[in-house]
Motif scaffolding. Structure first.
Motif, PDB file in Angstrom:
ATOM      1  N   THR A   5     -65.340  36.151   9.499  1.00  0.00           N
ATOM      2  CA  THR A   5     -64.966  36.350  10.893  1.00  0.00           C
ATOM      3  C   THR A   5     -65.853  35.527  11.827  1.00  0.00           C
ATOM      4  OG1 THR A   5     -66.475  38.217  11.236  1.00  0.00           O
ATOM      5  CG2 THR A   5     -64.293  38.713  10.324  1.00  0.00           C
ATOM      6  N   ALA A   6     -65.377  35.366  13.045  1.00  0.00           N
ATOM      7  CA  ALA A   6     -66.137  34.624  14.055  1.00  0.00           C
ATOM      8  C   ALA A   6     -67.464  35.327  14.355  1.00  0.00           C
ATOM      9  CB  ALA A   6     -65.306  34.489  15.328  1.00  0.00           C
ATOM     10  N   THR A   7     -67.430  36.661  14.300  1.00  0.00           N
ATOM     11  CA  THR A   7     -68.651  37.429  14.562  1.00  0.00           C
ATOM     12  C   THR A   7     -69.707  37.159  13.490  1.00  0.00           C
ATOM     13  OG1 THR A   7     -67.413  39.191  15.654  1.00  0.00           O
ATOM     14  CG2 THR A   7     -69.611  39.742  14.846  1.00  0.00           C
ATOM     15  N   MET A   8     -69.262  37.082  12.239  1.00  0.00           N
ATOM     16  CA  MET A   8     -70.184  36.790  11.143  1.00  0.00           C
ATOM     17  C   MET A   8     -70.815  35.407  11.317  1.00  0.00           C
ATOM     18  SD  MET A   8     -67.837  38.292   8.039  1.00  0.00           S
ATOM     19  CE  MET A   8     -68.870  37.676   6.695  1.00  0.00           C
ATOM     20  N   VAL A   9     -69.991  34.444  11.702  1.00  0.00           N
ATOM     21  CA  VAL A   9     -70.485  33.077  11.907  1.00  0.00           C
ATOM     22  C   VAL A   9     -71.498  33.042  13.043  1.00  0.00           C
ATOM     23  CG1 VAL A   9     -69.843  30.720  12.553  1.00  0.00           C
ATOM     24  CG2 VAL A   9     -68.382  32.033  11.004  1.00  0.00           C
ATOM     25  N   LYS A  10     -71.174  33.747  14.130  1.00  0.00           N
ATOM     26  CA  LYS A  10     -72.086  33.784  15.284  1.00  0.00           C
ATOM     27  C   LYS A  10     -73.409  34.439  14.908  1.00  0.00           C
ATOM     28  CE  LYS A  10     -72.526  35.406  20.049  1.00  0.00           C
ATOM     29  NZ  LYS A  10     -73.841  36.026  19.813  1.00  0.00           N
ATOM     30  N   ASP A  11     -73.344  35.539  14.150  1.00  0.00           N
ATOM     31  CA  ASP A  11     -74.565  36.237  13.735  1.00  0.00           C
ATOM     32  C   ASP A  11     -75.448  35.321  12.887  1.00  0.00           C
ATOM     33  OD1 ASP A  11     -73.828  38.494  15.039  1.00  0.00           O
ATOM     34  OD2 ASP A  11     -73.137  39.587  13.265  1.00  0.00           O
ATOM     35  N   LEU A  12     -74.812  34.570  11.978  1.00  0.00           N
ATOM     36  CA  LEU A  12     -75.582  33.663  11.115  1.00  0.00           C
ATOM     37  C   LEU A  12     -76.187  32.532  11.939  1.00  0.00           C
ATOM     38  CD1 LEU A  12     -76.530  32.901   8.309  1.00  0.00           C
ATOM     39  CD2 LEU A  12     -74.380  31.678   7.960  1.00  0.00           C
ATOM     40  N   GLY A  17     -79.984  29.170  13.609  1.00  0.00           N
ATOM     41  CA  GLY A  17     -79.948  28.002  14.478  1.00  0.00           C
ATOM     42  C   GLY A  17     -79.102  26.867  13.917  1.00  0.00           C
ATOM     43  N   ALA A  18     -78.434  27.090  12.794  1.00  0.00           N
ATOM     44  CA  ALA A  18     -77.586  26.059  12.182  1.00  0.00           C
ATOM     45  C   ALA A  18     -76.275  25.934  12.956  1.00  0.00           C
ATOM     46  CB  ALA A  18     -77.312  26.404  10.721  1.00  0.00           C
ATOM     47  N   GLY A  19     -75.544  24.827  12.715  1.00  0.00           N
ATOM     48  CA  GLY A  19     -74.280  24.599  13.397  1.00  0.00           C
ATOM     49  C   GLY A  19     -73.198  25.579  12.965  1.00  0.00           C
ATOM     50  N   MET A  20     -72.191  25.731  13.811  1.00  0.00           N
ATOM     51  CA  MET A  20     -71.133  26.708  13.550  1.00  0.00           C
ATOM     52  C   MET A  20     -70.383  26.399  12.246  1.00  0.00           C
ATOM     53  SD  MET A  20     -71.021  29.080  15.823  1.00  0.00           S
ATOM     54  CE  MET A  20     -69.751  29.747  16.852  1.00  0.00           C
ATOM     55  N   MET A  21     -70.018  25.146  12.029  1.00  0.00           N
ATOM     56  CA  MET A  21     -69.274  24.793  10.826  1.00  0.00           C
ATOM     57  C   MET A  21     -70.123  24.977   9.574  1.00  0.00           C
ATOM     58  SD  MET A  21     -66.317  24.283  11.878  1.00  0.00           S
ATOM     59  CE  MET A  21     -65.627  23.798  10.294  1.00  0.00           C
ATOM     60  N   ASP A  22     -71.410  24.637   9.682  1.00  0.00           N
ATOM     61  CA  ASP A  22     -72.320  24.848   8.551  1.00  0.00           C
ATOM     62  C   ASP A  22     -72.440  26.341   8.235  1.00  0.00           C
ATOM     63  OD1 ASP A  22     -72.909  22.154   8.096  1.00  0.00           O
ATOM     64  OD2 ASP A  22     -74.467  22.155   9.643  1.00  0.00           O
ATOM     65  N   GLU A  29     -69.391  30.051   0.972  1.00  0.00           N
ATOM     66  CA  GLU A  29     -70.055  29.837  -0.314  1.00  0.00           C
ATOM     67  C   GLU A  29     -70.709  31.112  -0.828  1.00  0.00           C
ATOM     68  OE1 GLU A  29     -70.268  27.188  -2.285  1.00  0.00           O
ATOM     69  OE2 GLU A  29     -69.074  25.857  -1.014  1.00  0.00           O
ATOM     70  N   ALA A  30     -71.179  31.953   0.109  1.00  0.00           N
ATOM     71  CA  ALA A  30     -71.883  33.182  -0.266  1.00  0.00           C
ATOM     72  C   ALA A  30     -70.981  34.405  -0.273  1.00  0.00           C
ATOM     73  CB  ALA A  30     -73.046  33.420   0.698  1.00  0.00           C
ATOM     74  N   ALA A  31     -69.676  34.189  -0.143  1.00  0.00           N
ATOM     75  CA  ALA A  31     -68.695  35.280  -0.149  1.00  0.00           C
ATOM     76  C   ALA A  31     -69.017  36.336   0.902  1.00  0.00           C
ATOM     77  CB  ALA A  31     -68.616  35.918  -1.536  1.00  0.00           C
ATOM     78  N   GLY A  32     -69.506  35.869   2.051  1.00  0.00           N
ATOM     79  CA  GLY A  32     -69.756  36.776   3.160  1.00  0.00           C
ATOM     80  C   GLY A  32     -71.114  37.447   3.162  1.00  0.00           C
ATOM     81  N   ASP A  33     -71.918  37.199   2.136  1.00  0.00           N
ATOM     82  CA  ASP A  33     -73.254  37.814   2.051  1.00  0.00           C
ATOM     83  C   ASP A  33     -74.201  37.074   3.003  1.00  0.00           C
ATOM     84  OD1 ASP A  33     -76.031  38.201   1.202  1.00  0.00           O
ATOM     85  OD2 ASP A  33     -75.197  39.255  -0.520  1.00  0.00           O
ATOM     86  N   ALA A  36     -77.560  35.693   1.434  1.00  0.00           N
ATOM     87  CA  ALA A  36     -77.279  34.561   0.555  1.00  0.00           C
ATOM     88  C   ALA A  36     -76.885  33.328   1.371  1.00  0.00           C
ATOM     89  CB  ALA A  36     -76.173  34.923  -0.429  1.00  0.00           C
ATOM     90  N   ALA A  37     -76.183  33.548   2.464  1.00  0.00           N
ATOM     91  CA  ALA A  37     -75.780  32.436   3.326  1.00  0.00           C
ATOM     92  C   ALA A  37     -77.004  31.790   3.984  1.00  0.00           C
ATOM     93  CB  ALA A  37     -74.801  32.929   4.392  1.00  0.00           C
ATOM     94  N   ILE A  38     -77.965  32.620   4.385  1.00  0.00           N
ATOM     95  CA  ILE A  38     -79.213  32.089   4.956  1.00  0.00           C
ATOM     96  C   ILE A  38     -79.923  31.217   3.936  1.00  0.00           C
ATOM     97  CG2 ILE A  38     -81.527  32.732   5.773  1.00  0.00           C
ATOM     98  CD1 ILE A  38     -80.236  35.222   7.051  1.00  0.00           C
ATOM     99  N   ASP A  39     -80.000  31.709   2.695  1.00  0.00           N
ATOM    100  CA  ASP A  39     -80.640  30.936   1.629  1.00  0.00           C
ATOM    101  C   ASP A  39     -79.888  29.624   1.383  1.00  0.00           C
ATOM    102  OD1 ASP A  39     -82.532  32.856   1.350  1.00  0.00           O
ATOM    103  OD2 ASP A  39     -81.800  33.667  -0.543  1.00  0.00           O
TER     104      ASP A  39
END
Length: 306
Positions: A5-12, A17-22, A29-33, A36-39
């Motif tokens: 979701t957009a909320t998940m992307v914004k939270d990450l 501080g990474a870009g939205m697409m990244d 890649e992390a199946a929403g975790d 794991a996405a931070i790593d």
């Protein structure tokens, strides 16, 4: 497949501080975790965050109390910062911290204790909720003691004596004169408030955290294209730097900017002529690890209308 979701992307993005697409790709890649996405972002060199700090969103107060060879600290949350300036709320937080001196670090036990003979701590808090009109709760309790020595307390940017948004306890075990120990304890507590250590010694660091850090550092080092033996040395060097960031005794003392904390304690012991040991510490920052739900009023109305 997990929906990103957009909320998940914004939270990450807020956390790294990474870009939205990244961020979107990392979550996929992390199946929403989130962790794991931070790593994943760190391994790709897209996030410089060494560790995630929870967004401070909750309000209220951190209160400390000391008595003899023990001290306690509690965090009491409320909905707004306005309540933290309420005298009744402040008085409750201070008294609850004093009661916590004899309850250990068990929040539920603290809630059952008598509050000035007027019912339990929880009943008193419930009455305060009814009076002030905001939801409140005792979130956590820390309690430190030593057989001999002192437990120093410190509140950073205190709103009132022993009340603020960052609190620290430092237990020093020693036969040295209490007043001299208090001076050292206060300085160490100020260091802890600023440096945010996670563990007292290297042995106290969570093995899972070290494994996770080593994995990230290894993936980063592999991008250099150097031989495996060189990469192994690079990783070990960075692990040492990691310990210097998260371990209290390995950190550089913020007071002078050059001496390690372990050496500061050793120097103080030589000056006072008796051994000194940091037996433990606790650091509370108001609301750390709590995230308020960001309500989208327009989206809520649109959903109701449909």
């Amino acid at each position: 497949m997990t929906e990103i979701t957009a909320t998940m992307v914004k939270d990450l993005r807020d956390k790294t501080g990474a870009g939205m697409m990244d961020c979107k790709k990392a979550l996929a890649e992390a199946a929403g975790d989130m962790e794991a996405a931070i790593d994943w972002l760190r391994k790709k060199g897209l996030s410089a965050a060494a560790k995630k700090a929870g967004r401070v969103a909750a309000e209220g107060l951190v209160a400390v109390a000391a008595g003899g060879t023990k001290a306690a600290m509690i965090e009491v949350n409320a909905e707004t910062d306005f309540v933290a300036r309420n005298e009744s709320f402040q008085a409750f937080a201070l008294q609850a911290a004093k009661i916590a001196l004899d309850t250990g670090a068990d929040t539920e036990v603290l809630k059952t204790k008598s509050y000035e003979g007027k019912g339990s701590v929880q009943e008193t808090l419930t009455n305060l909720v009814a009076t002030i009109g905001e939801n409140m709760n005792i979130r956590r309790v820390a309690n430190l003691s030593v057989p001999q020595g002192i437990v120093a307390t410190y509140v950073h940017n205190a709103l009132a004596p022993n009340l603020g948004k960052i609190g620290v306890l430092v237990a020093l075990e020693s036969s040295a004169e209490a007043g001299r120990l208090q001076e050292l304890g206060k300085q160490l507590a100020m260091h802890i408030a600023a440096a945010r250590p996670d563990a007292l010694s290297i042995a106290d660091v969570d093995p899972k955290a070290v494994t996770r850090e080593r994995d990230v550092l290894t993936e980063q080092a592999k991008t250099s294209g150097k031989p495996d033996a060189v990469i192994a040395k690079m990783v070990e060097g960075r692990i040492r730097k990691y310990y210097e960031e998260v371990v209290l005794l390995e950190q550089v003392y913020v007071v002078d900017g050059e001496t390690r904390v372990a050496q500061v304690v050793e120097n103080a012991a030589k000056t006072l002529g008796v051994p000194i040991k940091i037996a433990g510490f606790a650091r509370y920052q108001l609301g750390e690890g709590i995230e308020k739900t960001a309500d989208d009023f327009a989206a809520e109305v649109a959903k109701m209308a449909s």
